[in-house]
Design an enzyme around this catalytic site. Structure first.
Site, mmCIF file in Angstrom:
data_model
loop_
_atom_site.group_PDB
_atom_site.id
_atom_site.type_symbol
_atom_site.label_atom_id
_atom_site.label_comp_id
_atom_site.label_asym_id
_atom_site.label_seq_id
_atom_site.Cartn_x
_atom_site.Cartn_y
_atom_site.Cartn_z
ATOM 1 N N ASP A 182 23.769 9.589 44.895
ATOM 2 C CA ASP A 182 23.930 8.171 44.575
ATOM 3 C C ASP A 182 22.970 7.792 43.451
ATOM 4 O OD1 ASP A 182 24.816 5.385 45.227
ATOM 5 O OD2 ASP A 182 22.704 5.172 45.786
ATOM 6 N N GLU A 218 26.552 10.717 40.712
ATOM 7 C CA GLU A 218 26.997 9.413 40.233
ATOM 8 C C GLU A 218 26.146 9.161 38.987
ATOM 9 O OE1 GLU A 218 27.875 5.040 42.069
ATOM 10 O OE2 GLU A 218 25.875 5.870 42.426
#
Length: 518
Positions: A182, A218
């Site tokens: 993330d 990401e």
């Protein structure tokens, strides 16, 4: 959320690790044809105080504080820590036995301690200046490049060690196959900005325990120069939001031309064709947990996040979605037919493009979040998969597509197709206008036309996609030979297997896949 409403699963196992590993869950995944499960965060996390005040919870789990502990709220034996670990490991073992990989979404960019007003739980009390990035001229305040109050100081050797220890634990002790990071840009931040050769990346590449782990980034955060799509080290795959936005805009808005669509279908070489990187580095997706579901993407023109308690101000305002004439559910057969065709066209584009496709859980059965595009705090029917309302026709269509991808090697060629030509001079991939002629430079730059034929394969088997994002039908001139209709997104239950020659008419806002017969 995958098993919470699954009737075939015992009530005490629904919504748990054991529920995901139940035979009913595995049967669905195997029949669908997926190969890897990417789980939202399972590290121990706590909800933000604001959510607790509003009777909500951090359903997604992006508020980690225990990097070595599976979250007990997702366990059927939550009161026994050892049993929680055993249940998680057993889930991984059952999924592996079924031939499915397990990738964890990990949040190593911030912690649940929040900003300077947040609680002191762990790192802040141990060594605040070591674990967190502080504003250089004001060592009291945190650099908030994550939007969550703090940013973990990954550049420090002890923090790099902590994260690698955590990753090794999940691979060696818990059996997982990889990680999706993330806000991954944070992992490569130094005092001079993002560096693909940052200490964390170098240490990771040298780690023998993690040598075969899948790594997915990401590729952005909220800090300076935070958008780094295509800039991660070679082992990484990356979430490709350019693919998401371009495919949405082509099919739903017709606001990008054929050149942009072609670039995304061919593996996004503008982002990944450098060094030794290959098309598989691009994780292609049309929807993810963060945003509209596939059904909502074609049913809502704007977000409807009132249930989140932020006066509908949260969630991304620019979704490139379309309601097809009416906001939300409708009984209008014409609108529902258009929505169905668009959903299928989006799935065809996703699952036949070069790269690594990612499917949002529930999209295959038509799941809706009722227009909520930021359901992070909705641990309820808004987020859970409603199996009782499953669209079985859509499920069969997606399963057919995945079977087609498996059985036709052209859709899984992990090299840059534009560089290769066959002995007869044909390219491995060719781009044609609806009249059958090759695309010209002027055609590529003409954003008013949205009909494109894509031809690829080898001399033994050719595949062709006829894309029509226009509001009217288009007649396509076909290359010489006989062609079998494999998929028609406008008419999924008709014409499959039909042989066509010379020309074929494609319905508005739909795509037809064909394979060569001779």
């Amino acid at each position: 959320g995958f098993s919470k409403l699954r009737g075939e699963i015992p009530a005490q196992l629904r919504g748990t690790y054991a529920g995901l590993a139940h035979p009913a869950s595995i049967s669905h995944l195997k029949s669908l044809g997926v190969t890897t499960l990417a789980l939202l965060p399972v590290h121990y996390s706590i909800p933000e105080s604001r959510l607790k005040e509003h009777g909500l919870a951090n359903y997604w789990g992006y508020n980690s504080i225990g990097f070595f502990c599976p979250d007990p709220r997702l366990s059927s034996v939550a009161t026994d820590p050892a049993a929680v670990r055993t249940e998680f490991r057993s889930m991984v073992d059952r999924l592996h036995e079924a031939g499915l990989e397990v990738v964890l979404d990990v949040v190593y960019n911030h912690s649940a301690e929040g900003d300077g007003l947040g609680p002191t739980i762990s790192f802040r009390g141990l060594d605040n200046a070591l674990y967190y990035r502080l504003v250089p001229d004001d060592r009291i305040r945190y650099e908030n490049w994550t939007g969550c109050g703090n940013t973990i100081n990954v550049a420090h050797p002890r923090v790099t060690q902590l994260i690698l220890d955590s990753m090794r634990y999940w691979v060696s002790e818990m059996g997982v196959d990889g990680f999706r990071f993330d806000l991954g840009t944070t992992l490569g931040r130094t005092t001079h900005g993002f560096d693909p050769h940052a200490a964390f990346f170098v240490a990771l590449q040298q780690d023998p325990t993690l040598a075969h782990a899948k790594l997915i980034a990401e590729p952005w955060d909220l800090g300076p120069d935070g958008y780094q799509l295509g800039h991660f080290p070679g082992r990484f795959m990356e979430w490709n939001d350019r693919f998401r936005d371009s495919v949405r805009r082509y099919w739903l808005h017709r606001s990008v031309g054929r050149g942009e669509l072609a670039r995304r279908i061919a593996g996004s070489n503008d982002r990944f064709h450098h060094g030794r990187r290959l098309p598989c580095a691009s994780v292609n997706y049309v929807t993810s947990h963060d945003g509209f579901t596939l059904t909502d993407l074609v049913s809502y023109a704007r977000r409807h996040n009132e249930a989140n308690g932020e006066a509908n101000r949260d969630g991304h305002p620019e979704n490139f979605s379309a309601n097809c004439g009416i906001e939300g559910p409708t009984d209008d057969p014409a609108i529902n037919a258009l929505r169905g065709s668009l959903k299928r066209a989006l799935m065809v584009t996703l699952l036949t493009a070069q790269g690594t496709p990612m499917l949002l859980a529930g999209d295959e059965i038509g799941r809706t979040q009722f227009g909520n595009n930021n359901a992070y705090c909705q641990d309820n029917e808004i987020s859970w998969l409603d199996w009782s309302s499953a669209d079985h026709e859509l499920l069969q269509f997606v399963s057919r597509l995945l079977t087609l991808r498996r059985t036709h090697p052209h859709f899984r060629v992990n090299r840059w197709l534009s560089e290769h030509r066959h002995a007869d001079g044909r390219g491995e991939i060719e781009w044609r206008r609806p009249d059958g002629e090759p695309m010209t430079v002027d055609n590529w730059h003409d954003e008013s036309q949205h009909g494109l034929a894509i031809v690829g394969g080898d001399r033994h088997l050719r595949m062709m996609a006829l894309c029509n994002a226009e509001t009217g039908a288009l007649e396509f001139t076909l290359p010489r030979g006989r062609w079998r209709i494999e998929i028609d997104s406008a008419r999924p239950d008709r014409d499959t297997g039909k042989i066509v020659t010379s020309t074929h008419t494609v319905e508005p806002r739909s795509v037809v896949l064909l394979s060569s017969v001779d």
